[in-house]
Design an enzyme around this catalytic site. Structure first.
Site, PDB file in Angstrom:
ATOM      1  N   GLY A 274     -75.447 118.465  27.505  1.00 18.40           N
ATOM      2  CA  GLY A 274     -75.431 117.526  28.298  1.00 18.40           C
ATOM      3  C   GLY A 274     -75.228 117.651  29.639  1.00 18.40           C
ATOM      4  O   GLY A 274     -74.015 118.077  30.169  1.00 18.40           O
TER       5      GLY A 274
ATOM      6  N   TYR B 223     -72.223 112.787  33.447  1.00 20.31           N
ATOM      7  CA  TYR B 223     -70.829 112.968  34.150  1.00 20.31           C
ATOM      8  C   TYR B 223     -70.026 113.879  33.495  1.00 20.31           C
ATOM      9  O   TYR B 223     -69.310 115.042  34.220  1.00 20.31           O
ATOM     10  CB  TYR B 223     -70.349 111.586  34.083  1.00 20.31           C
ATOM     11  CG  TYR B 223     -70.902 110.628  34.700  1.00 20.31           C
ATOM     12  CD1 TYR B 223     -71.025 110.561  36.152  1.00 20.31           C
ATOM     13  CD2 TYR B 223     -71.699 109.427  34.147  1.00 20.31           C
ATOM     14  CE1 TYR B 223     -71.640 109.482  36.882  1.00 20.31           C
ATOM     15  CE2 TYR B 223     -72.400 108.583  34.808  1.00 20.31           C
ATOM     16  CZ  TYR B 223     -72.599 108.567  35.920  1.00 20.31           C
ATOM     17  OH  TYR B 223     -73.162 107.591  36.658  1.00 20.31           O
TER      18      TYR B 223
ATOM     19  N   VAL C 259     -81.417 118.606  22.270  1.00 20.85           N
ATOM     20  CA  VAL C 259     -80.678 119.139  21.065  1.00 20.85           C
ATOM     21  C   VAL C 259     -81.023 118.455  19.887  1.00 20.85           C
ATOM     22  O   VAL C 259     -81.030 117.156  20.202  1.00 20.85           O
ATOM     23  CB  VAL C 259     -79.098 118.956  21.582  1.00 20.85           C
ATOM     24  CG1 VAL C 259     -77.969 119.256  20.333  1.00 20.85           C
ATOM     25  CG2 VAL C 259     -78.662 119.703  22.778  1.00 20.85           C
TER      26      VAL C 259
ATOM     27  N   GLU D 128     -73.293  93.340  34.852  1.00 18.29           N
ATOM     28  CA  GLU D 128     -73.919  94.054  36.121  1.00 18.29           C
ATOM     29  C   GLU D 128     -75.538  94.027  36.273  1.00 18.29           C
ATOM     30  O   GLU D 128     -75.873  93.918  37.431  1.00 18.29           O
ATOM     31  CB  GLU D 128     -73.452  95.589  35.848  1.00 18.29           C
ATOM     32  CG  GLU D 128     -72.200  95.898  36.097  1.00 18.29           C
ATOM     33  CD  GLU D 128     -71.547  97.196  36.757  1.00 18.29           C
ATOM     34  OE1 GLU D 128     -72.393  98.149  36.298  1.00 18.29           O
ATOM     35  OE2 GLU D 128     -71.034  97.346  37.777  1.00 18.29           O
TER      36      GLU D 128
ATOM     37  N   ALA E  41     -67.483 106.394  32.932  1.00 22.19           N
ATOM     38  CA  ALA E  41     -67.748 107.553  33.528  1.00 22.19           C
ATOM     39  C   ALA E  41     -66.591 108.062  34.226  1.00 22.19           C
ATOM     40  O   ALA E  41     -66.449 109.382  34.217  1.00 22.19           O
ATOM     41  CB  ALA E  41     -68.690 107.346  34.648  1.00 22.19           C
ATOM     42  N   GLN E  42     -65.783 107.224  34.716  1.00 23.82           N
ATOM     43  CA  GLN E  42     -64.328 107.632  35.017  1.00 23.82           C
ATOM     44  C   GLN E  42     -63.619 108.656  34.238  1.00 23.82           C
ATOM     45  O   GLN E  42     -63.017 109.680  34.517  1.00 23.82           O
ATOM     46  CB  GLN E  42     -63.392 106.289  35.265  1.00 23.82           C
ATOM     47  CG  GLN E  42     -62.148 106.597  35.904  1.00 23.82           C
ATOM     48  CD  GLN E  42     -61.463 105.238  36.180  1.00 23.82           C
ATOM     49  OE1 GLN E  42     -60.419 105.312  36.655  1.00 23.82           O
ATOM     50  NE2 GLN E  42     -61.754 104.146  35.808  1.00 23.82           N
TER      51      GLN E  42
HETATM   52  P1  FAD Z   1     -73.940 110.483  30.267  1.00 24.33           P
HETATM   53  O1  FAD Z   1     -73.626 110.280  31.843  1.00 24.33           O
HETATM   54  O2  FAD Z   1     -74.620 109.338  29.625  1.00 24.33           O
HETATM   55  O3  FAD Z   1     -74.695 112.005  29.970  1.00 24.33           O
HETATM   56  C1  FAD Z   1     -75.314 112.315  28.637  1.00 24.33           C
HETATM   57  C2  FAD Z   1     -76.287 113.388  29.204  1.00 24.33           C
HETATM   58  O4  FAD Z   1     -76.848 113.866  27.973  1.00 24.33           O
HETATM   59  C3  FAD Z   1     -77.740 112.787  29.829  1.00 24.33           C
HETATM   60  O5  FAD Z   1     -78.002 113.589  30.713  1.00 24.33           O
HETATM   61  C4  FAD Z   1     -78.666 112.821  28.622  1.00 24.33           C
HETATM   62  O6  FAD Z   1     -79.988 113.100  28.942  1.00 24.33           O
HETATM   63  C5  FAD Z   1     -78.033 114.127  27.766  1.00 24.33           C
HETATM   64  N1  FAD Z   1     -78.485 114.065  26.359  1.00 24.33           N
HETATM   65  C6  FAD Z   1     -78.289 112.961  25.591  1.00 24.33           C
HETATM   66  N2  FAD Z   1     -78.920 113.332  24.292  1.00 24.33           N
HETATM   67  C7  FAD Z   1     -79.512 114.656  24.488  1.00 24.33           C
HETATM   68  C8  FAD Z   1     -79.960 115.368  23.621  1.00 24.33           C
HETATM   69  N3  FAD Z   1     -80.126 115.190  22.461  1.00 24.33           N
HETATM   70  N4  FAD Z   1     -80.574 116.922  24.051  1.00 24.33           N
HETATM   71  C9  FAD Z   1     -80.348 117.163  25.446  1.00 24.33           C
HETATM   72  N5  FAD Z   1     -79.675 116.191  26.051  1.00 24.33           N
HETATM   73  C10 FAD Z   1     -79.241 114.999  25.993  1.00 24.33           C
HETATM   74  N6  FAD Z   1     -68.758 103.635  33.734  1.00 24.33           N
HETATM   75  C11 FAD Z   1     -67.823 103.455  34.721  1.00 24.33           C
HETATM   76  O7  FAD Z   1     -66.704 104.366  34.645  1.00 24.33           O
HETATM   77  N7  FAD Z   1     -67.905 102.643  35.676  1.00 24.33           N
HETATM   78  C12 FAD Z   1     -69.241 101.826  35.556  1.00 24.33           C
HETATM   79  O8  FAD Z   1     -69.186 101.161  36.529  1.00 24.33           O
HETATM   80  C13 FAD Z   1     -69.859 101.805  34.840  1.00 24.33           C
HETATM   81  N8  FAD Z   1     -71.082 101.095  34.846  1.00 24.33           N
HETATM   82  C14 FAD Z   1     -72.085 101.143  33.846  1.00 24.33           C
HETATM   83  C15 FAD Z   1     -73.208 100.391  34.068  1.00 24.33           C
HETATM   84  C16 FAD Z   1     -74.285 100.673  33.116  1.00 24.33           C
HETATM   85  C17 FAD Z   1     -75.594  99.818  33.189  1.00 24.33           C
HETATM   86  C18 FAD Z   1     -74.034 101.438  32.041  1.00 24.33           C
HETATM   87  C19 FAD Z   1     -75.144 101.744  31.013  1.00 24.33           C
HETATM   88  C20 FAD Z   1     -72.877 102.157  31.808  1.00 24.33           C
HETATM   89  C21 FAD Z   1     -71.733 102.211  32.783  1.00 24.33           C
HETATM   90  N9  FAD Z   1     -70.644 102.833  32.558  1.00 24.33           N
HETATM   91  C22 FAD Z   1     -69.786 102.801  33.711  1.00 24.33           C
HETATM   92  C23 FAD Z   1     -70.510 103.785  31.482  1.00 24.33           C
HETATM   93  C24 FAD Z   1     -70.749 105.150  31.918  1.00 24.33           C
HETATM   94  O9  FAD Z   1     -72.317 105.332  32.703  1.00 24.33           O
HETATM   95  C25 FAD Z   1     -70.788 105.958  30.675  1.00 24.33           C
HETATM   96  O10 FAD Z   1     -69.371 105.881  30.249  1.00 24.33           O
HETATM   97  C26 FAD Z   1     -70.844 107.473  31.043  1.00 24.33           C
HETATM   98  O11 FAD Z   1     -72.247 107.679  31.459  1.00 24.33           O
HETATM   99  C27 FAD Z   1     -70.610 108.577  29.994  1.00 24.33           C
HETATM  100  O12 FAD Z   1     -70.529 109.902  30.606  1.00 24.33           O
HETATM  101  P2  FAD Z   1     -71.185 111.081  29.584  1.00 24.33           P
HETATM  102  O13 FAD Z   1     -71.059 112.270  30.269  1.00 24.33           O
HETATM  103  O14 FAD Z   1     -70.617 111.053  28.192  1.00 24.33           O
HETATM  104  O15 FAD Z   1     -72.814 110.806  29.068  1.00 24.33           O
END
Ligand code: FAD
Length: 406
Positions: free
Chosen positions: A10, A13, A81, A170, A318-319
């Site tokens: 992944g 973030y 994956v 949002e 994301a934080q």
């Molecule tokens: P992600 O950033 O979602 O990354 C996951 C990655 O894995 C992606 O690139 C995806 O393509 C990849 N992936 C997934 N499945 C597979 C697979 N099977 N094979 C290969 N690759 C794969 N959080 C905040 O802190 N502040 C905010 O203001 C906020 N606003 C938000 C607004 C919206 C509209 C949304 C939807 C969410 C918001 N969030 C916010 C929540 C935040 O976006 C998530 O908590 C954050 O993205 C989680 O990060 P992560 O690294 O776990 O996953």
């Protein structure tokens, strides 16, 4: 000596913070670092509501993975994956298999429809660049089609957003700014448009300061959003949604667009892998390893951590995902280098939360200070820029940052 292989799943973030820290801390002689992601780009999930409403082009919310990783130190595999075979220490991809010594799972979350009939088939979600493009185009199409229909169907202009949590609010903020533009573009009377926010819980933005919630609701109502709170969605059909009305009755809301923004679960890959999980999220140990797994770290939306102060899970943000990425990288480095002592315990450092209400307004609490309006909106853009900075440094901020501060 054989070099250990660190595989990060992944490029969101959590994954990108982990990889950018690992590539700095380890030399090519110390480890092989492999990053696997579905796309060759990273997208800012926290900006997807803007791309989904059409207030920001989808290319603005993404950047090439290559632009932030050092390809002389990190092997990047663009693949999906499909499974993790923990007993064999390998990852199954749509293009083959990859073995690992240390695995970092950062696959993010997926939409959760709680088994509500028809939602998967008939509702849009705000999940990635593809869903954002599709939703924006669909809304545009509804307005364009309405404009040329002889027998005009007003419900074509009705948009239902399921969920008054962070994502729903949002998105509504962006929509409330976008719809007047669409009306102008397609010569449509704004009074024909209905925007509903339908929420099962008795409140908007649970967990947010009530005074700030009041501000957000008043602002969105002024822009035409109608709130139906304490109203569970019972189903979705090609014509719209069915909601509960009182104890026993239901009501149909006809709508050309239904958006489901009410639930997130972890990754289905986690469930499939057999790693101990709750709704596809792994309740991680304090060092962010999966229970009973010495070599698997899980972070971001597919991890679960309890906030002991309130005995509830931390919300997926994301934080937290980025902070976890820093800890995971340090812990993996410690294992790779064979350093003595316990791994680092992850402790979230929550600096606050800001919820945007369109490009020009927001609400939030930052360092215990309540903010609304332009100050909050300014802060939101700073937070967005900070996320870019943490992964790609100043050059990424210059390339992708938000500088349209008020
Ligand atoms: P992600 O950033 O979602 O990354 C996951 C990655 O894995 C992606 O690139 C995806 O393509 C990849 N992936 C997934 N499945 C597979 C697979 N099977 N094979 C290969 N690759 C794969 N959080 C905040 O802190 N502040 C905010 O203001 C906020 N606003 C938000 C607004 C919206 C509209 C949304 C939807 C969410 C918001 N969030 C916010 C929540 C935040 O976006 C998530 O908590 C954050 O993205 C989680 O990060 P992560 O690294 O776990 O996953």
């Amino acid at each position: 000596m054989r070099k250990p292989k660190i595989v990060v799943l992944g490029a969101g973030y959590g994954g990108l913070v982990t990889v950018t820290r690992l590539q700095k801390a380890l030399s090519v002689d110390e480890a092989n670092i492999v990053l696997i992601n579905k796309n060759d780009y990273h997208y800012e999930t926290t900006w997807l509501h803007e791309a989904s409403a059409g207030t920001l082009h989808h290319d603005r919310v993404r950047y090439d993975v290559d632009s932030v990783i050092n390809r002389s130190k990190v092997e990047f595999i663009r693949a999906e994956v499909q499974d993790i075979k923990i007993d064999e220490k390998k990852v199954i991809l749509n293009t083959g298999e990859v073995e690992y010594d240390y695995l970092v799972v950062a696959l993010g979350g997926e939409s959760e429809t709680f088994g509500i009939e028809g939602l998967k088939e008939h509702a849009f979600t705000i999940s990635n660049v593809n869903t954002a493009r599709q939703l924006r185009d669909h809304i545009d199409y509804q307005f364009a089609t309405y404009a040329l229909e002889e027998d005009k169907k007003d419900e074509r202009l009705t948009i239902v957003v399921g969920g008054a949590g962070f994502t729903g609010i949002e998105f509504l903020g962006e929509l409330a700014n976008r719809v007047p533009e669409l009306c102008k573009e397609y010569d449509i009377d704004y009074s024909k448009v209905r925007i509903y926010c339908v929420e099962a819980a008795p409140m908007v933005l649970p967990g947010f300061d009530p005074e700030l919630v009041k501000y957000a609701v008043a602002l969105l109502e002024k822009k035409g959003v109608e709130f139906k709170i304490g109203t569970p969605i019972k189903g979705a059909t090609p014509e719209g949604i069915i909601v509960a009305k009182g104890e026993t009755e239901t009501e149909v809301i006809k709508a050309g667009t239904v958006v489901w923004a009410a639930g997130v679960r972890g990754s289905s890959i986690i469930e499939k892998s057999g790693i101990e999980n709750m709704r596809a999220r792994v309740k991680v140990n304090p060092d962010l390893r999966a229970p009973n797994q010495e070599d698997i770290f899980v972070l971001g939306d597919c991890s679960l951590m309890i906030n002991e102060e309130i005995n509830r899970p931390y919300p997926p943000t994301a934080q937290i995902a980025m902070q976890q990425g820093e800890t995971v990288a340090r812990n993996v480095v410690k294992l790779v280098k064979g350093e003595e002592g316990d791994l680092e315990t992850f402790v979230p450092d929550l600096k606050g939360t800001v919820c945007s209400l369109g490009d020009d307004d927001a609400i939030g609490v930052v360092f215990d200070k309540k903010l609304t309006g332009t100050k909050a909106s300014f802060m939101k853009k700073m937070i967005d820029n900070r996320a870019l900075f943490m992964i790609g440094g100043p050059s990424l901020v210059l390339k992708k940052g938000k500088f349209n501060v008020l």
